[in-house]
Design a protein around this motif. Structure first.
Motif, short mmCIF file in Angstrom:
data_model
loop_
_atom_site.label_atom_id
_atom_site.label_comp_id
_atom_site.label_asym_id
_atom_site.label_seq_id
_atom_site.Cartn_x
_atom_site.Cartn_y
_atom_site.Cartn_z
N PHE A 155 39.92 47.68 60.94
CA PHE A 155 40.89 47.30 59.90
C PHE A 155 40.65 45.87 59.43
O PHE A 155 40.63 45.59 58.23
N GLU A 156 40.44 44.97 60.38
CA GLU A 156 40.23 43.56 60.05
C GLU A 156 38.90 43.35 59.33
O GLU A 156 38.81 42.53 58.41
N LEU A 157 37.87 44.10 59.73
CA LEU A 157 36.59 44.01 59.04
C LEU A 157 36.73 44.42 57.58
O LEU A 157 36.16 43.77 56.68
N ALA A 158 37.49 45.48 57.32
CA ALA A 158 37.68 45.93 55.94
C ALA A 158 38.34 44.85 55.10
O ALA A 158 37.94 44.60 53.95
N PHE A 159 39.34 44.18 55.66
CA PHE A 159 40.01 43.11 54.91
C PHE A 159 39.09 41.92 54.70
O PHE A 159 38.97 41.39 53.58
N VAL A 214 28.46 39.49 64.57
CA VAL A 214 29.70 40.19 64.25
C VAL A 214 29.84 41.37 65.21
O VAL A 214 28.98 42.26 65.24
N LEU A 215 30.89 41.35 66.02
CA LEU A 215 31.20 42.48 66.90
C LEU A 215 32.38 43.23 66.29
O LEU A 215 33.46 42.67 66.14
N VAL A 216 32.17 44.51 65.95
CA VAL A 216 33.23 45.34 65.37
C VAL A 216 33.77 46.24 66.47
O VAL A 216 33.03 46.99 67.11
N THR A 217 35.07 46.18 66.70
CA THR A 217 35.71 46.97 67.76
C THR A 217 36.55 48.09 67.16
O THR A 217 36.80 48.12 65.95
N PRO A 261 36.39 49.09 51.79
CA PRO A 261 36.81 50.13 52.74
C PRO A 261 35.70 50.42 53.73
O PRO A 261 34.50 50.26 53.43
N ILE A 262 36.08 50.84 54.93
CA ILE A 262 35.12 51.16 55.99
C ILE A 262 35.28 52.64 56.33
O ILE A 262 36.25 53.04 56.99
N GLU A 263 34.32 53.44 55.91
CA GLU A 263 34.37 54.88 56.18
C GLU A 263 33.09 55.38 56.84
O GLU A 263 33.11 56.38 57.55
N ARG A 284 49.05 50.44 61.68
CA ARG A 284 50.10 49.42 61.78
C ARG A 284 50.07 48.48 60.59
O ARG A 284 51.09 47.90 60.24
N GLY A 285 48.90 48.33 60.00
CA GLY A 285 48.76 47.35 58.94
C GLY A 285 48.76 45.94 59.51
O GLY A 285 48.51 45.74 60.70
N PHE A 286 49.09 44.96 58.67
CA PHE A 286 49.14 43.57 59.14
C PHE A 286 50.39 43.33 59.97
O PHE A 286 51.48 43.80 59.63
N PHE A 287 50.25 42.58 61.06
CA PHE A 287 51.41 42.21 61.88
C PHE A 287 51.50 40.70 62.08
O PHE A 287 52.21 40.24 62.96
N VAL A 288 50.76 39.95 61.28
CA VAL A 288 50.82 38.49 61.34
C VAL A 288 51.60 37.96 60.14
O VAL A 288 51.87 38.69 59.18
N ARG A 289 51.94 36.69 60.18
CA ARG A 289 52.70 36.08 59.10
C ARG A 289 51.91 36.07 57.80
O ARG A 289 50.67 35.99 57.80
N GLU A 290 52.63 36.13 56.70
CA GLU A 290 52.00 36.06 55.39
C GLU A 290 51.19 34.76 55.29
O GLU A 290 51.62 33.70 55.70
N GLY A 291 50.02 34.86 54.74
CA GLY A 291 49.14 33.71 54.59
C GLY A 291 48.06 33.64 55.65
O GLY A 291 46.98 33.08 55.40
N ILE A 292 48.31 34.21 56.84
CA ILE A 292 47.32 34.16 57.91
C ILE A 292 46.06 34.95 57.55
O ILE A 292 44.93 34.47 57.77
N PRO A 293 46.18 36.19 57.00
CA PRO A 293 44.94 36.92 56.68
C PRO A 293 44.04 36.16 55.71
O PRO A 293 42.82 36.06 55.94
#
Length: 292
Positions: free
Chosen positions: A147-151, A178-181, A156-158, A119-128
């Protein structure tokens, strides 16, 4: 009794935001003060919805009233989720500061809701960027998905090594847990979904069966962050030793129970009411594996 302030969205129908967080917190023995950032008819994934976004001033006024009535000394944690804009984000951090002024031991658990794989980002620009620069450093616990952890870690998370390196980078910024889901990396089993918790004393990983939902239900991340926070708070080790590992296992069991009931119900909304007893006493157990 554990007292948590949960600052999230609210919907009249369905289970996202505070509607997905408050009931499991209560079933796990927490007193919850819910401060809503919006009130919508339903979550936005349906496409059409009605309702109102509240202002930062509204959030402050609500907290003013709570503080005037009861004080904030007994608040042991603040939980936050989706933030519609930076103004709301600043109001959340101001609320955290007020709680910590009354109780310096209070925790802040930030679910940095921003986007997801596919999906990529779905929040307003500036929030990330704001989340990375302001919210995460202020938190004691963060619960990003892969996805959020990678940003947040800018990498990258592989692989498992990627996850551990990225989580350590987040801990360097301020959080101690840190809890990664929604973890799906190169050595993951295809029919499972994983979570990982990382702390200074170790890292643990857990896998549960994956469900093939026709439409993935919204709100699972909100539920997960709430349950994990409650489990950390009720454990005498809390944020240290193997407390987070036990919280990880309890959270995975609760999420699996919720997904089982939701899949069996064939509904787009989380079957939270049907699963509520298993949040407290899950029928199926899972073991966390230490990986560091």
């Amino acid at each position: 009794m554990t007292h948590i302030i949960s600052i999230q969205s609210h919907v009249a129908y369905g289970y996202v935001g505070n509607r997905a967080a408050v009931l499991p917190l209560q079933r796990l023995g927490c007193e919850v003060t819910a401060i809503n950032t919006v009130q919508f008819s339903n979550h936005t994934g349906y496409g059409a919805f009605t309702g109102e976004v509240f202002t930062p001033a509204h959030l402050k006024e609500v907290l003013d009233g709570v503080e005037a009535l009861t004080g904030l000394k007994d608040v042991q944690a603040v939980l936050s989720g989706y933030m519609g804009d930076e103004g709301i984000g600043r109001a959340v951090l101001e609320s955290v500061a007020r709680v910590r002024a009354a109780n310096p031991d209070a925790l802040y658990c930030c679910d940095p809701v921003m986007g997801d794989i596919g999906r990529g980002f779905f929040v307003r620009e500036g929030i990330p960027a704001w989340m990375r620069e302001c919210a995460v450093p202020a938190a004691d616990i963060v619960t990003p998905n892969q996805f959020e952890l990678a940003f947040l870690s800018d990498q990258p998370i592989e692989s498992l090594d990627d996850v551990l390196t990225a989580a350590a980078r987040l801990r360097e910024q301020g959080p101690s847990v840190v809890l990664v889901t929604s973890l799906d990396i190169d050595d993951s089993t295809p029919d499972t979904i994983e979570m990982l918790v990382d702390t200074a004393v170790g890292s643990w990983r857990i896998a549960t069966p994956r469900f093939d939902f026709p439409v993935a239900p919204n709100g699972a991340g909100d539920f997960t962050a709430a349950v994990f926070l409650a489990c950390c708070l009720r454990d005498q080790d809390g944020m240290t030793n193997e407390g987070p590992a036990r919280a990880l296992a309890s959270t995975a069991e609760a999420v699996h129970a919720l997904f089982t009931h939701t899949f069996e119900a064939g509904t787009r909304e989380l079957a939270l009411i049907q699963a509520q007893n298993e949040i407290v006493a899950p029928r199926q157990r899972f073991d966390a594996e230490r990986v560091r």
